[in-house]
Design a protein around this motif. Structure first.
Motif, PDB file in Angstrom:
ATOM      1  N   ALA A  68     -32.265  64.185  80.119  1.00 21.32           N
ATOM      2  CA  ALA A  68     -32.626  65.606  80.118  1.00 21.32           C
ATOM      3  C   ALA A  68     -32.830  66.062  81.408  1.00 21.32           C
ATOM      4  CB  ALA A  68     -33.862  65.480  79.096  1.00 21.32           C
ATOM      5  N   ARG A  69     -33.543  65.384  82.179  1.00 20.69           N
ATOM      6  CA  ARG A  69     -33.801  65.718  83.606  1.00 20.69           C
ATOM      7  C   ARG A  69     -32.609  65.750  84.209  1.00 20.69           C
ATOM      8  NH1 ARG A  69     -37.905  61.609  82.934  1.00 20.69           N
ATOM      9  NH2 ARG A  69     -36.499  59.912  83.842  1.00 20.69           N
ATOM     10  N   GLU A  70     -31.433  64.910  84.168  1.00 12.65           N
ATOM     11  CA  GLU A  70     -30.212  65.023  84.834  1.00 12.65           C
ATOM     12  C   GLU A  70     -29.583  66.460  84.316  1.00 12.65           C
ATOM     13  OE1 GLU A  70     -28.470  62.720  86.856  1.00 12.65           O
ATOM     14  OE2 GLU A  70     -29.556  60.993  86.968  1.00 12.65           O
ATOM     15  N   ALA A  71     -29.771  66.469  83.210  1.00 10.93           N
ATOM     16  CA  ALA A  71     -28.965  67.865  82.508  1.00 10.93           C
ATOM     17  C   ALA A  71     -29.622  69.030  82.885  1.00 10.93           C
ATOM     18  CB  ALA A  71     -29.234  67.674  80.899  1.00 10.93           C
ATOM     19  N   VAL A  72     -30.904  69.114  83.281  1.00 12.52           N
ATOM     20  CA  VAL A  72     -31.448  70.515  83.737  1.00 12.52           C
ATOM     21  C   VAL A  72     -31.077  70.577  85.144  1.00 12.52           C
ATOM     22  CG1 VAL A  72     -33.730  71.300  84.697  1.00 12.52           C
ATOM     23  CG2 VAL A  72     -33.564  70.171  82.234  1.00 12.52           C
ATOM     24  N   VAL A  73     -31.118  69.509  85.979  1.00 17.62           N
ATOM     25  CA  VAL A  73     -30.691  69.604  87.429  1.00 17.62           C
ATOM     26  C   VAL A  73     -29.303  70.160  87.266  1.00 17.62           C
ATOM     27  CG1 VAL A  73     -30.226  68.379  89.781  1.00 17.62           C
ATOM     28  CG2 VAL A  73     -32.090  67.910  88.284  1.00 17.62           C
ATOM     29  N   ALA A  74     -28.316  69.547  86.548  1.00 20.28           N
ATOM     30  CA  ALA A  74     -26.816  69.796  86.651  1.00 20.28           C
ATOM     31  C   ALA A  74     -26.616  71.344  86.155  1.00 20.28           C
ATOM     32  CB  ALA A  74     -26.075  68.885  85.798  1.00 20.28           C
ATOM     33  N   GLY A  75     -27.408  71.821  85.371  1.00 11.21           N
ATOM     34  CA  GLY A  75     -27.304  73.209  84.762  1.00 11.21           C
ATOM     35  C   GLY A  75     -26.663  73.139  83.547  1.00 11.21           C
ATOM     36  N   VAL A  76     -26.731  72.027  82.937  1.00  8.25           N
ATOM     37  CA  VAL A  76     -26.239  71.953  81.367  1.00  8.25           C
ATOM     38  C   VAL A  76     -26.891  73.035  80.487  1.00  8.25           C
ATOM     39  CG1 VAL A  76     -25.910  70.417  79.273  1.00  8.25           C
ATOM     40  CG2 VAL A  76     -25.658  69.362  81.871  1.00  8.25           C
ATOM     41  N   LYS A  77     -26.165  73.586  79.600  1.00  5.79           N
ATOM     42  CA  LYS A  77     -26.505  74.836  78.779  1.00  5.79           C
ATOM     43  C   LYS A  77     -27.245  74.353  77.400  1.00  5.79           C
ATOM     44  CE  LYS A  77     -23.035  77.795  80.395  1.00  5.79           C
ATOM     45  NZ  LYS A  77     -21.842  78.463  79.904  1.00  5.79           N
ATOM     46  N   ARG A  78     -26.729  73.231  77.087  1.00  2.00           N
ATOM     47  CA  ARG A  78     -27.529  72.593  75.847  1.00  2.00           C
ATOM     48  C   ARG A  78     -27.191  71.325  75.634  1.00  2.00           C
ATOM     49  NH1 ARG A  78     -26.356  75.427  69.755  1.00  2.00           N
ATOM     50  NH2 ARG A  78     -27.495  77.124  71.001  1.00  2.00           N
ATOM     51  N   PHE A  79     -28.311  70.461  75.234  1.00  2.00           N
ATOM     52  CA  PHE A  79     -28.418  69.127  74.800  1.00  2.00           C
ATOM     53  C   PHE A  79     -28.725  69.066  73.345  1.00  2.00           C
ATOM     54  CE2 PHE A  79     -30.077  65.243  77.317  1.00  2.00           C
ATOM     55  CZ  PHE A  79     -30.185  64.326  76.017  1.00  2.00           C
ATOM     56  N   VAL A  80     -27.591  68.383  72.931  1.00  2.00           N
ATOM     57  CA  VAL A  80     -27.817  67.745  71.254  1.00  2.00           C
ATOM     58  C   VAL A  80     -28.191  66.552  71.283  1.00  2.00           C
ATOM     59  CG1 VAL A  80     -26.594  67.558  69.216  1.00  2.00           C
ATOM     60  CG2 VAL A  80     -25.950  69.621  70.673  1.00  2.00           C
ATOM     61  N   VAL A 132     -26.216  59.603  86.374  1.00  2.48           N
ATOM     62  CA  VAL A 132     -25.038  60.095  85.536  1.00  2.48           C
ATOM     63  C   VAL A 132     -24.427  61.179  86.302  1.00  2.48           C
ATOM     64  CG1 VAL A 132     -26.234  61.122  84.023  1.00  2.48           C
ATOM     65  CG2 VAL A 132     -23.943  60.265  83.535  1.00  2.48           C
ATOM     66  N   ASP A 133     -23.291  61.459  86.276  1.00  2.00           N
ATOM     67  CA  ASP A 133     -22.509  62.632  86.831  1.00  2.00           C
ATOM     68  C   ASP A 133     -22.180  63.691  85.552  1.00  2.00           C
ATOM     69  OD1 ASP A 133     -20.991  64.693  88.145  1.00  2.00           O
ATOM     70  OD2 ASP A 133     -19.053  63.263  88.234  1.00  2.00           O
ATOM     71  N   LEU A 134     -22.982  64.778  85.556  1.00  2.00           N
ATOM     72  CA  LEU A 134     -22.978  65.848  84.575  1.00  2.00           C
ATOM     73  C   LEU A 134     -22.488  66.961  85.521  1.00  2.00           C
ATOM     74  CD1 LEU A 134     -26.156  65.303  82.653  1.00  2.00           C
ATOM     75  CD2 LEU A 134     -24.150  64.551  82.134  1.00  2.00           C
ATOM     76  N   SER A 135     -21.858  67.018  86.393  1.00  2.00           N
ATOM     77  CA  SER A 135     -21.312  68.145  87.140  1.00  2.00           C
ATOM     78  C   SER A 135     -20.296  68.876  86.358  1.00  2.00           C
ATOM     79  CB  SER A 135     -21.024  67.863  88.399  1.00  2.00           C
ATOM     80  OG  SER A 135     -19.873  67.021  88.303  1.00  2.00           O
ATOM     81  N   GLY A 136     -20.525  70.095  86.054  1.00  2.00           N
ATOM     82  CA  GLY A 136     -19.522  71.146  85.266  1.00  2.00           C
ATOM     83  C   GLY A 136     -19.661  71.109  83.827  1.00  2.00           C
ATOM     84  N   VAL A 137     -20.580  70.208  83.188  1.00  2.00           N
ATOM     85  CA  VAL A 137     -20.755  70.105  81.851  1.00  2.00           C
ATOM     86  C   VAL A 137     -21.689  71.143  81.150  1.00  2.00           C
ATOM     87  CG1 VAL A 137     -21.786  68.678  80.156  1.00  2.00           C
ATOM     88  CG2 VAL A 137     -20.595  67.361  82.025  1.00  2.00           C
ATOM     89  N   ASP A 138     -21.102  71.581  80.139  1.00  2.00           N
ATOM     90  CA  ASP A 138     -21.881  72.792  79.627  1.00  2.00           C
ATOM     91  C   ASP A 138     -22.776  72.176  78.198  1.00  2.00           C
ATOM     92  OD1 ASP A 138     -20.438  74.792  80.747  1.00  2.00           O
ATOM     93  OD2 ASP A 138     -18.707  73.994  79.770  1.00  2.00           O
ATOM     94  N   ILE A 139     -22.097  71.190  77.711  1.00  2.28           N
ATOM     95  CA  ILE A 139     -22.904  70.703  76.359  1.00  2.28           C
ATOM     96  C   ILE A 139     -22.965  69.264  76.461  1.00  2.28           C
ATOM     97  CG2 ILE A 139     -22.873  70.409  74.023  1.00  2.28           C
ATOM     98  CD1 ILE A 139     -21.298  73.112  74.085  1.00  2.28           C
ATOM     99  N   LEU A 140     -24.300  68.680  76.515  1.00  2.50           N
ATOM    100  CA  LEU A 140     -24.325  67.165  76.602  1.00  2.50           C
ATOM    101  C   LEU A 140     -24.638  66.841  75.022  1.00  2.50           C
ATOM    102  CD1 LEU A 140     -24.526  64.394  77.886  1.00  2.50           C
ATOM    103  CD2 LEU A 140     -26.866  65.006  78.629  1.00  2.50           C
ATOM    104  N   ILE A 141     -24.001  65.919  74.452  1.00  7.58           N
ATOM    105  CA  ILE A 141     -24.250  65.281  73.141  1.00  7.58           C
ATOM    106  C   ILE A 141     -24.551  63.967  73.357  1.00  7.58           C
ATOM    107  CG2 ILE A 141     -23.391  64.924  70.883  1.00  7.58           C
ATOM    108  CD1 ILE A 141     -21.363  66.966  71.197  1.00  7.58           C
ATOM    109  N   HIS A 142     -25.970  63.548  72.964  1.00 10.94           N
ATOM    110  CA  HIS A 142     -26.323  62.387  73.192  1.00 10.94           C
ATOM    111  C   HIS A 142     -26.455  61.358  71.963  1.00 10.94           C
ATOM    112  CE1 HIS A 142     -28.584  58.838  74.993  1.00 10.94           C
ATOM    113  NE2 HIS A 142     -29.720  59.264  74.658  1.00 10.94           N
TER     114      HIS A 142
END
Length: 315
Positions: free
Chosen positions: A100-112, A59-69
């Motif tokens: 969560a793994r993809e968020a870490v790689v993409a540099g996401v700041k916060r996962f809700v 999944v493309d999470l490039s440029g994402v600051d916050i991910l809400i699942h």
């Protein structure tokens, strides 16, 4: 301006959240499997979560600051096959871990993560309520899958810059709600005599707009980082009181017969309807006072106003 990606943006909670975030200064990116009708926000494709868990897609999470699942299988039925059970855990647990793994790689700041109060259990004793620091005690596969999803998220984030926020709501209702809650609305509108006047349980709920407001606050609140947040409207009501309020809001008479709850429990158990007995007659209270104090949050909608909105909006 933060970029906020939302899985399940086309679902019951996701739609309310997209609407809520449209009022703020955020760029909202729905992560969906197909475009949302009537939604003008640019979306990104979200593969099947089981496929994501299996490493068959990304999944493309490039440029994402916050991910809400929010995306998940939201309930488990009785007598699931082993294949159905494996799929439930692949989606809810494996999908969360992969995101969560993809968020870490993409540099996401916060996962809700939108979890569930069913992680805590199925019923509460009179005068008690589930708290965030209570030992987890899920009693069905759905609750267990959400607990394991929480654990997978937290363990993946350890040692990284990814902040986590876990929100555990009880039953969520509001415009567009279906299932048992919609059936209760229809039943209460008929004004039929119901043997529930002797039910004095207490159950927590949360209006979908209140939940969306809490998520919007928690997604970038400094004090929310690393927390498990219990969520509710802050007013717990009995099943009999809920039916009475629904009836009055629809202009129907309230006819509740005072049959002892113990008799109803026994009768429903004999009919093989123990699940219905638990939902109608037992207590399920969530202590959200800590969440309200921590974030200085007040649910914007009262229960009666939220119920009126629910009634006036068909599923």
């Amino acid at each position: 301006m933060s970029v906020v990606a939302i899985t399940g943006a086309g679902g019951f909670v996701g739609r309310a959240l997209v609407k809520r975030l449209a009022q703020g200064q955020h760029e909202v990116v729905p992560l969906v499997r197909s475009p949302i009708p009537g939604n003008t926000a640019s979306h990104r494709d979200l593969p099947n979560l089981a496929s994501l868990a299996a490493g068959e897609a990304g999944v493309d999470l490039s440029g994402v600051d916050i991910l809400i699942h929010c995306a998940a299988i939201t309930q488990s039925k009785t007598n699931m096959t082993e294949a159905e059970r494996q799929h439930l855990f692949a989606v809810n647990v494996g999908g969360t871990a992969a995101l969560a793994r993809e968020a870490v790689v993409a540099g996401v700041k916060r996962f809700v993560l939108l979890s569930s109060a069913k992680v805590n259990g199925e019923t509460t004793a009179p005068g008690t309520a589930f708290r965030a620091d209570d030992p987890a005690a899920p009693l069905d596969d759905y609750g267990l899958s959400k607990l394991q999803a929480e654990q997978s998220l937290v363990s993946t984030a350890v040692g990284t810059s990814l902040e986590t926020v876990i929100i555990r709501p009880p039953l969520v209702y509001g415009p567009g709600v279906a299932g048992n809650f919609r059936q209760l609305i229809k039943l209460s509108a008929k004004g039929l005599p119901l043997p529930l006047g002797g039910v004095h349980n207490r159950r927590s709920m949360i209006a979908v707009d209140n939940l969306a407001d809490l998520i919007a606050l928690a997604m970038d609140h400094d004090k929310a980082a690393g927390r498990i947040l219990m969520a509710s409207d802050g007013e717990d009501i009995s099943t009999s009181e809920l039916i009475a309020r629904l009836a009055r809001l629809q202009g129907a008479p309230v006819r509740l017969l005072s049959v002892p709850a113990s008799i109803l429990i026994s009768a429903l158990a004999l009919m093989g309807r123990k699940g219905i007995a638990d939902r109608l007659l037992s207590s399920f209270q969530v202590d959200s006072a800590g969440t309200r104090a921590l974030l200085d949050w007040t649910p914007p909608l009262g229960v009666d106003a939220a119920l009126a909105d629910t009634i006036s909006s068909p599923p």
